[in-house]
Every structure is written in structure tokens, then in C-alpha cells.
Design an enzyme around this catalytic site. Structure first.
Site, PDB file in Angstrom:
ATOM      1  N   ASP A  47     -56.536 -17.599   3.857  1.00 14.47           N
ATOM      2  CA  ASP A  47     -54.628 -17.645   4.473  1.00 14.47           C
ATOM      3  C   ASP A  47     -55.761 -17.403   5.844  1.00 14.47           C
ATOM      4  O   ASP A  47     -56.146 -16.806   5.833  1.00 14.47           O
ATOM      5  CB  ASP A  47     -54.351 -16.536   4.467  1.00 14.47           C
ATOM      6  CG  ASP A  47     -53.286 -16.134   5.278  1.00 14.47           C
ATOM      7  OD1 ASP A  47     -52.429 -17.369   4.952  1.00 14.47           O
ATOM      8  OD2 ASP A  47     -53.125 -15.453   5.720  1.00 14.47           O
ATOM      9  N   GLU A  96     -54.119 -23.474   3.676  1.00 10.15           N
ATOM     10  CA  GLU A  96     -53.170 -23.889   4.328  1.00 10.15           C
ATOM     11  C   GLU A  96     -52.902 -25.915   5.305  1.00 10.15           C
ATOM     12  O   GLU A  96     -53.400 -25.327   5.520  1.00 10.15           O
ATOM     13  CB  GLU A  96     -52.019 -22.786   4.361  1.00 10.15           C
ATOM     14  CG  GLU A  96     -51.194 -21.771   4.242  1.00 10.15           C
ATOM     15  CD  GLU A  96     -50.900 -20.540   4.470  1.00 10.15           C
ATOM     16  OE1 GLU A  96     -50.139 -20.310   4.645  1.00 10.15           O
ATOM     17  OE2 GLU A  96     -51.722 -20.032   5.390  1.00 10.15           O
ATOM     18  N   ASP A 112     -51.261 -10.597   4.774  1.00  5.66           N
ATOM     19  CA  ASP A 112     -52.595 -11.828   4.974  1.00  5.66           C
ATOM     20  C   ASP A 112     -53.180 -11.890   2.961  1.00  5.66           C
ATOM     21  O   ASP A 112     -53.165 -12.918   2.621  1.00  5.66           O
ATOM     22  CB  ASP A 112     -53.590 -11.578   5.167  1.00  5.66           C
ATOM     23  CG  ASP A 112     -53.123 -10.944   7.333  1.00  5.66           C
ATOM     24  OD1 ASP A 112     -52.107 -11.773   7.250  1.00  5.66           O
ATOM     25  OD2 ASP A 112     -53.567 -11.288   8.096  1.00  5.66           O
TER      26      ASP A 112
END
Length: 368
Positions: free
Chosen positions: A188, A272, A353
Site C-alpha cells: 500500500d 494498487e 494502511d
């Protein structure tokens, strides 16, 4: 199984005054040829509605050399000029394939000064590199050795805004994939922590730009006070460029260390698919996002994973990784950025997170 890849090794070098003058002339000619060819292609497409090929541009280059107005183009090596036309051809191919925007003109101040030499325009003997139109090899600082027996296929010489000279040597190298491992990791990306891993580890963002912000601001104020076009302004601009170069060098070095570690320790890395271009439009976060350099982080992960036999996956940018409970799968309606930790109805306590990284990993493994 080992694979042969093309890999560029970049080194700093220190030219003599004669070599610097020759390269400066070459850079100027490369920029001129690129811009004139782009202007001609744009004119023909606007008036005739047709595309100009590389062969036509090459023939025009010969005419420019014979016209008398641009006879100085014959004073530098012809190879970098032809390579400029090839780069323009590739730029138009990407534009028509909708992979990039319309090619832009090269600016003397804003564009990187560079020239590309193919095998016929340089000599490589005993570890010494001599470019066309030069009688002495470049004084290169070999910070790391080239692969044993490597033969350069392309050499790119450049000078950055800070006045530093670099040579990038493209060679074919045999890379052996890393031994398979059992581990997989979700990543992340963030601002305070550069990356948070699904294992719970957070790699702190060094914030290189913030560390040098005061020095940079002082140099920029000094530049603003200098008279336009003066020698003092040129010196002040160089100082600003050197601060930017130091920031970029530190950032790139740190990203290399982080990405190399992630690729070595994990068989699958899941990230991501962030739309960085839109995210930097947020005025409050633009500076921090740019300093984190998420786009360069992903680029490094992509080619290193391909080299060393690892798998890199990207989950959809709209996947609600922060709002989803990684324990029970419950989805919260809202999750403002101010919330850094939360408790789910299933009693699971989440760090925002770390929870997002776990969800990213699960989504990536589910897709695979």
C-alpha cells in the site's frame, strides 16, 4: 532459466574542453533536426492530411545539409541526427496508437541535452570508449563494471541541468532468475510511510525534497533576484539545478533499494493501480505525492520482477482496500483520510494502511 536482456549502465564522465564543445554542438544539431522534422510533419499533415515517414524525413535531412543554411549539420556525426529522426518516428507511432500525446518541440532550456550513438559511431577497445569526431576516449568513472565480455550496442551521452555529464551504455546481459520463494506481499503506497506491507511493516518515506526544502528555497530566491540573461543568473540557475539533482539522486537510490528488496524476498508482489496524474492535482498532497515518486516505484518493480522471475500484479484502482475489513470482509461506507485506525464490528482492530495492504494482497491472489 537465464534470459538475455538489454540493460543500460549509466556512468558519469568528465569531458575535455574539446569534447565538451563537440558534444554541445551535437546536442544543438540533434535538437534542431528533431524540431525541424516535427515542424515539417505537422505542416504536411495539416495541409495534405498524410503522415510523413522516417525515409522522407531522412531525405529532408540530406537536403538541409546541402541547402547552405544548415551546412553546419555536416560538422557533427550523422548518427545522432538519424537517431533523433527515429525517436520522432517512435513518438508519432505512440501518438497514433493513442499511447501518448502529440510530440512536443525540444526546448533548449527545458529538454535534456542528449545524443545517441549506434555501433558505427563509436569505438570500444579495451574498456575505452571513443565517440565519432573525437580522437581520445571519454574519461569515464567506472562506478561498477560492465558484464564480462559485454559489447555496447548503443551509447547515449547526456548533460543534465546541473551541468553533469553522463554516458549510458546499452549492452546485452544474461540474467539468472532468483530461486522461487513461498512469500507474497501486498503493498500500500502512502505519504508518511512510503509503502506499507501486508506483513505489517512500514517503510518510512525519507521525504528527500522536504529535507532540502530550505536550501532549495534559498537558491530559488537568489535566482529570482538575478537579472534576466546575466551570467549571475546562469550561475544561480545552476545552483538550483544542483539541489534538484541531489534530491532526485537520493530518491532514486532509496527506491532502488526498496524495490530490489521487495523483489528478492517475495515471489508475488501486489500493488494498487494508482492514477498518479490525477492524484497530484490535489494541491494539499501534490508535493508529497511527487516526492514519494510512486510512478517510478512501480516502474522499477515492473522491470525487476520481469528480470528475476517474479510476478507483479496491480489491483483495480477503485478497489476499496481501505474500507474493507481484512478479517471478516465487511465494507464501511466512508473512510476519511483522517482515520488512521479503526475497529470493525467483528472486533478486529485495524491500522488503516496495514489493513489496505492485506486487502490488496488478497485481491491480487484471488485474481491470479
Amino acid at each position: 532459466m537465464a534470459q538475455v536482456v538489454k540493460r543500460a549502465y549509466k556512468y558519469r564522465f568528465y569531458p575535455t574542453s574539446g569534447q565538451a564543445e563537440e558534444l554541445a554542438r551535437t546536442f544543438g544539431c540533434v535538437r534542431l533536426v528533431y524540431n525541424k522534422a516535427l515542424q515539417e510533419r505537422t505542416r504536411v499533415y495539416a495541409l495534405e492530411g498524410r503522415r510523413v515517414s522516417y525515409v522522407e524525413s531522412s531525405a529532408q535531412l540530406t537536403e538541409w545539409k546541402r541547402s547552405g543554411e544548415f551546412d553546419f549539420l555536416s560538422e557533427v556525426s550523422s548518427v545522432p541526427l538519424q537517431q533523433a529522426l527515429r525517436h520522432l518516428q517512435a513518438a508519432f507511432a505512440n501518438f497514433f496508437a493513442k499511447r501518448a500525446g502529440y510530440p512536443a518541440f525540444k526546448s533548449r532550456k527545458r529538454s535534456r541535452a542528449s545524443a545517441e550513438y549506434t555501433r558505427s559511431a563509436f569505438r570500444w577497445r579495451g574498456g575505452a570508449l571513443t565517440l565519432a569526431k573525437m580522437d581520445a576516449p571519454l574519461d569515464i568513472r567506472w562506478s561498477r563494471p560492465l558484464p564480462e565480455g559485454a559489447e555496447p550496442s548503443t551509447v547515449t551521452v547526456s548533460r543534465d541541468a546541473a551541468g553533469r555529464w553522463f554516458v549510458s551504455i546499452l549492452v546485452e546481459e544474461e540474467i539468472v532468475p532468483l530461486a522461487p520463494v513461498e512469500r507474497s506481499v501486498g503493498v500500500d503506497a502512502g505519504v508518511t510511510a512510503l509503502v506499507t506491507l501486508s506483513s505489517g511493516e512500514k517503510i518510512v518515506n525519507p521525504r528527500h525534497e522536504r529535507r532540502d526544502r530550505r536550501t532549495l528555497a534559498k537558491a530559488q530566491r537568489n535566482l529570482a533576484r538575478k537579472e534576466e540573461g546575466s551570467n549571475n543568473r546562469a550561475k544561480a540557475r545552476l545552483k538550483v539545478a544542483r539541489v534538484h539533482a541531489r534530491i532526485a539522486d537520493r530518491r532514486r537510490d532509496f527506491l532502488h533499494k526498496v524495490t530490489t528488496r521487495l523483489v528478492r524476498e517475495n515471489q508475488t508482489v501486489v500493488i494498487e493501480d494508482l492514477n498518479v496524474r490525477n492524484m497530484v492535482r490535489n494541491r494539499r498532497l501534490a508535493r508529497a505525492i511527487s516526492d514519494a515518486s510512486w510512478r517510478e516505484l512501480r516502474s522499477m518493480l515492473e522491470y525487476k520482477a520481469a528480470w528475476y522471475g517474479r510476478t507483479l500484479m496491480a489491483v483495480d484502482r477503485w478497489f476499496p482496500s481501505s474500507k474493507l475489513c481484512s478479517s471478516c470482509g465487511a465494507l464501511r461506507e466512508k473512510m476519511p483520510l483522517t482515520i488512521r485506525a479503526w475497529v470493525c464490528a467483528c472486533s478486529a482492530v485495524h491500522d488503516r494502511d496495514v489493513n489496505a495492504a492485506k486487502n490488496v494482497l488478497a485481491a491480487g491472489l484471488a485474481e491470479s
